[in-house]
Design a protein around this motif. Structure first.
Motif, mmCIF file in Angstrom:
data_model
loop_
_atom_site.group_PDB
_atom_site.id
_atom_site.type_symbol
_atom_site.label_atom_id
_atom_site.label_comp_id
_atom_site.label_asym_id
_atom_site.label_seq_id
_atom_site.Cartn_x
_atom_site.Cartn_y
_atom_site.Cartn_z
ATOM 1 N N PRO A 1 5.153 -21.818 -16.067
ATOM 2 C CA PRO A 1 3.686 -21.893 -17.245
ATOM 3 C C PRO A 1 2.532 -23.413 -16.823
ATOM 4 O O PRO A 1 2.976 -23.876 -16.911
ATOM 5 C CB PRO A 1 4.418 -21.038 -17.927
ATOM 6 C CG PRO A 1 5.407 -21.885 -18.107
ATOM 7 C CD PRO A 1 5.765 -21.699 -17.224
ATOM 8 N N GLU A 2 1.126 -22.919 -17.936
ATOM 9 C CA GLU A 2 0.241 -23.632 -17.524
ATOM 10 C C GLU A 2 1.228 -24.974 -18.861
ATOM 11 O O GLU A 2 0.248 -26.150 -18.458
ATOM 12 C CB GLU A 2 -0.753 -22.966 -18.881
ATOM 13 C CG GLU A 2 -1.931 -22.799 -17.467
ATOM 14 C CD GLU A 2 -3.087 -22.219 -18.399
ATOM 15 O OE1 GLU A 2 -3.202 -21.255 -18.700
ATOM 16 O OE2 GLU A 2 -4.119 -23.185 -18.362
ATOM 17 N N ASP A 3 2.091 -24.556 -19.786
ATOM 18 C CA ASP A 3 2.948 -25.267 -20.933
ATOM 19 C C ASP A 3 3.524 -25.983 -19.962
ATOM 20 O O ASP A 3 4.433 -27.045 -20.898
ATOM 21 C CB ASP A 3 2.643 -24.688 -21.759
ATOM 22 C CG ASP A 3 3.639 -23.991 -21.868
ATOM 23 O OD1 ASP A 3 4.482 -23.421 -20.888
ATOM 24 O OD2 ASP A 3 4.255 -23.531 -22.622
ATOM 25 N N THR A 4 3.649 -26.143 -18.811
ATOM 26 C CA THR A 4 4.927 -27.061 -17.977
ATOM 27 C C THR A 4 4.872 -28.236 -18.286
ATOM 28 O O THR A 4 4.311 -29.245 -18.420
ATOM 29 C CB THR A 4 5.461 -26.579 -16.261
ATOM 30 O OG1 THR A 4 5.496 -25.421 -16.821
ATOM 31 C CG2 THR A 4 6.509 -26.970 -16.081
ATOM 32 N N GLY A 5 6.323 -28.905 -19.324
ATOM 33 C CA GLY A 5 5.805 -31.002 -19.964
ATOM 34 C C GLY A 5 4.951 -30.793 -20.515
ATOM 35 O O GLY A 5 4.848 -31.898 -20.863
ATOM 36 N N LEU A 6 4.575 -30.254 -20.888
ATOM 37 C CA LEU A 6 2.906 -30.263 -21.602
ATOM 38 C C LEU A 6 4.494 -30.719 -23.286
ATOM 39 O O LEU A 6 2.949 -31.353 -24.176
ATOM 40 C CB LEU A 6 2.130 -29.636 -22.679
ATOM 41 C CG LEU A 6 1.308 -29.337 -21.203
ATOM 42 C CD1 LEU A 6 0.142 -28.432 -21.312
ATOM 43 C CD2 LEU A 6 0.338 -30.741 -20.851
ATOM 44 N N TYR A 7 4.933 -30.668 -23.297
ATOM 45 C CA TYR A 7 5.176 -30.805 -24.998
ATOM 46 C C TYR A 7 5.563 -32.293 -25.080
ATOM 47 O O TYR A 7 5.912 -33.808 -25.625
ATOM 48 C CB TYR A 7 7.737 -30.692 -25.368
ATOM 49 C CG TYR A 7 7.972 -31.397 -23.670
ATOM 50 C CD1 TYR A 7 8.990 -32.756 -24.168
ATOM 51 C CD2 TYR A 7 8.227 -30.237 -22.612
ATOM 52 C CE1 TYR A 7 9.697 -33.141 -23.079
ATOM 53 C CE2 TYR A 7 8.881 -30.827 -20.930
ATOM 54 C CZ TYR A 7 9.495 -31.940 -21.764
ATOM 55 O OH TYR A 7 10.307 -32.330 -20.542
ATOM 56 N N LEU A 8 5.644 -33.330 -23.464
ATOM 57 C CA LEU A 8 5.686 -34.646 -23.462
ATOM 58 C C LEU A 8 4.129 -35.318 -24.051
ATOM 59 O O LEU A 8 4.310 -36.401 -24.416
ATOM 60 C CB LEU A 8 5.297 -35.413 -21.671
ATOM 61 C CG LEU A 8 7.139 -35.195 -21.158
ATOM 62 C CD1 LEU A 8 6.523 -34.460 -20.147
ATOM 63 C CD2 LEU A 8 7.874 -35.872 -22.102
ATOM 64 N N PHE A 9 2.916 -34.144 -23.910
ATOM 65 C CA PHE A 9 1.591 -35.042 -23.989
ATOM 66 C C PHE A 9 1.688 -33.643 -25.672
ATOM 67 O O PHE A 9 1.060 -32.445 -25.607
ATOM 68 C CB PHE A 9 1.063 -34.652 -23.630
ATOM 69 C CG PHE A 9 1.072 -35.772 -22.091
ATOM 70 C CD1 PHE A 9 0.733 -37.072 -22.515
ATOM 71 C CD2 PHE A 9 1.619 -35.594 -21.061
ATOM 72 C CE1 PHE A 9 1.288 -38.288 -20.923
ATOM 73 C CE2 PHE A 9 2.135 -36.266 -19.848
ATOM 74 C CZ PHE A 9 2.035 -37.579 -20.268
ATOM 75 N N THR A 10 0.500 -34.575 -27.133
ATOM 76 C CA THR A 10 0.763 -33.903 -27.908
ATOM 77 C C THR A 10 -0.727 -33.195 -27.263
ATOM 78 O O THR A 10 -1.109 -32.474 -28.461
ATOM 79 C CB THR A 10 0.826 -34.514 -29.542
ATOM 80 O OG1 THR A 10 -0.009 -35.421 -28.934
ATOM 81 C CG2 THR A 10 1.959 -34.911 -29.504
ATOM 82 N N GLY A 11 -1.877 -34.583 -27.106
ATOM 83 C CA GLY A 11 -3.154 -34.653 -26.835
ATOM 84 C C GLY A 11 -3.630 -35.424 -27.708
ATOM 85 O O GLY A 11 -4.808 -35.199 -27.791
ATOM 86 N N ALA A 12 -2.851 -35.397 -29.015
ATOM 87 C CA ALA A 12 -3.254 -36.871 -29.352
ATOM 88 C C ALA A 12 -3.288 -38.062 -29.689
ATOM 89 O O ALA A 12 -2.995 -38.889 -30.674
ATOM 90 C CB ALA A 12 -3.091 -36.557 -31.015
ATOM 91 N N GLU A 13 -2.719 -38.448 -27.896
ATOM 92 C CA GLU A 13 -2.280 -39.332 -27.980
ATOM 93 C C GLU A 13 -3.367 -40.217 -27.704
ATOM 94 O O GLU A 13 -4.075 -40.021 -26.652
ATOM 95 C CB GLU A 13 -1.015 -39.849 -26.352
ATOM 96 C CG GLU A 13 0.400 -39.187 -26.708
ATOM 97 C CD GLU A 13 0.550 -38.159 -26.574
ATOM 98 O OE1 GLU A 13 -0.448 -37.046 -26.395
ATOM 99 O OE2 GLU A 13 1.230 -36.705 -26.911
ATOM 100 N N THR A 14 -2.921 -41.740 -27.764
ATOM 101 C CA THR A 14 -4.161 -42.960 -27.339
ATOM 102 C C THR A 14 -3.517 -42.746 -25.938
ATOM 103 O O THR A 14 -2.862 -43.055 -25.769
ATOM 104 C CB THR A 14 -4.264 -43.938 -28.513
ATOM 105 O OG1 THR A 14 -2.490 -45.053 -27.767
ATOM 106 C CG2 THR A 14 -4.062 -43.991 -29.764
ATOM 107 N N LEU A 15 -4.557 -44.300 -25.369
ATOM 108 C CA LEU A 15 -4.272 -44.634 -24.088
ATOM 109 C C LEU A 15 -3.005 -45.734 -23.832
ATOM 110 O O LEU A 15 -2.122 -44.662 -23.360
ATOM 111 C CB LEU A 15 -5.340 -45.591 -24.151
ATOM 112 C CG LEU A 15 -5.571 -46.234 -22.230
ATOM 113 C CD1 LEU A 15 -4.749 -44.784 -21.303
ATOM 114 C CD2 LEU A 15 -6.716 -46.695 -22.039
ATOM 115 N N PRO A 16 -2.065 -46.443 -25.072
ATOM 116 C CA PRO A 16 -1.277 -46.905 -24.612
ATOM 117 C C PRO A 16 -0.090 -46.087 -24.969
ATOM 118 O O PRO A 16 1.282 -46.133 -24.200
ATOM 119 C CB PRO A 16 -1.351 -47.756 -26.026
ATOM 120 C CG PRO A 16 -3.256 -48.372 -26.050
ATOM 121 C CD PRO A 16 -3.658 -46.726 -26.307
#
Lengths: 73, 189
Positions: free
Chosen positions: B28-43
């Motif tokens: 599904p569309e959210d596969t693996g998205l637990y790794l990224f919250t969407g609020a991460e900075t570039l580093p």
């Protein structure tokens, strides 16, 4: 009803040509949209495709850059 | 509909996915998205990406211990080597972005998370594709499936990110995965 849209020409490209076209571009240079239903997308989709089911396109087309070539399947 | 909304070039892919003979991603569309919250900075994004590359490299290296054939052992080493190049690129960008110099060892000790490229675990990949690990073609196909999944994850994350610098970095990483896929396809020839 927008009858005109039924007569507007949409380009078609076979999968081989589409793949060659996309291979020659950076991923930011085109939109790739999967317009099928989420269950079909889940079973297998083109890597990097954005899921926007056909019924949601009207509402979500703003998620795409209209100036880029847009591949739809 | 899209041409009606000002889209300049809309191309229908004839035959749809059934006609596609390249790699596919699954889930599904959210596969693996637990790794990224969407609020991460570039580093922070670079740390996650590095961790994913490292996870895959560790997997390939663990496979060299597990397989018997010399050719397939060499192949796994080669695949691990490809990940090294990508890791070096990511750590260089991290140092530039943060203005700090961490050695690779320090970086891995202090920053790297346990994860696998594409957001699935090693076991999930092996269960999904059930490759014959002594068969070079199947090993390369497995590697391509993982890269395709990773490309898909980075692209989906980029699509959900508002910060432009982060979005561009994710697109860059996705493009590197595209390049990996081509490189791996070359191994099949």
């Amino acid at each position: 009803m927008r009858w005109l849209q039924f007569f507007r020409k949409v380009n078609s490209m076979d999968a081989l040509a589409a793949r060659a076209f996309m291979d020659g571009l950076d991923g930011a240079e085109y939109n790739l949209v999967d317009v099928r239903q989420p269950g079909e997308y889940q079973k297998g989709h083109l890597p990097g495709a954005m899921l926007i089911p056909m019924g949601d396109l009207e509402e979500r087309h703003a998620d795409l850059d209209p100036t880029l070539p847009t591949f739809i399947y | 509909m899209l041409t009606d909304r000002g889209f300049q070039k809309v191309i229908n892919m004839a035959g749809g996915i059934k006609a596609w003979n390249g790699n596919r991603a699954i889930g599904p569309e959210d596969t693996g998205l637990y790794l990224f919250t969407g609020a991460e900075t570039l580093p922070q994004v670079l740390i996650v990406a590095y961790s994913l590359e490292k996870g895959l490299q560790d997997f390939y290296l663990s496979m060299t211990e597990r397989v018997i054939g010399e050719a397939v052992k060499n192949l796994f080493e080669k695949l691990a080597g490809i990940e090294t190049i990508h890791q070096e690129r990511l750590i260089t960008e991290y140092r530039r972005e943060t203005g700090t110099y961490l050695s690779q060892e320090e970086f891995e000790t202090t920053q790297v998370l346990g994860a696998m490229e594409g957001g699935l675990t090693t076991e999930q990949y092996l269960e999904l594709y059930e490759p014959d690990l002594e068969n070079e073609t199947e090993v390369v196909s497995l590697a391509m499936a993982i890269e395709a999944q990773a490309l898909d994850l980075y692209q989906r994350t980029a699509d959900r990110t508002n910060a432009e610098d982060v979005r561009l970095a994710l697109m860059r990483i996705a493009n590197e995965e595209r390049a990996h896929l081509k490189q791996l396809a070359g191994l099949l020839d």
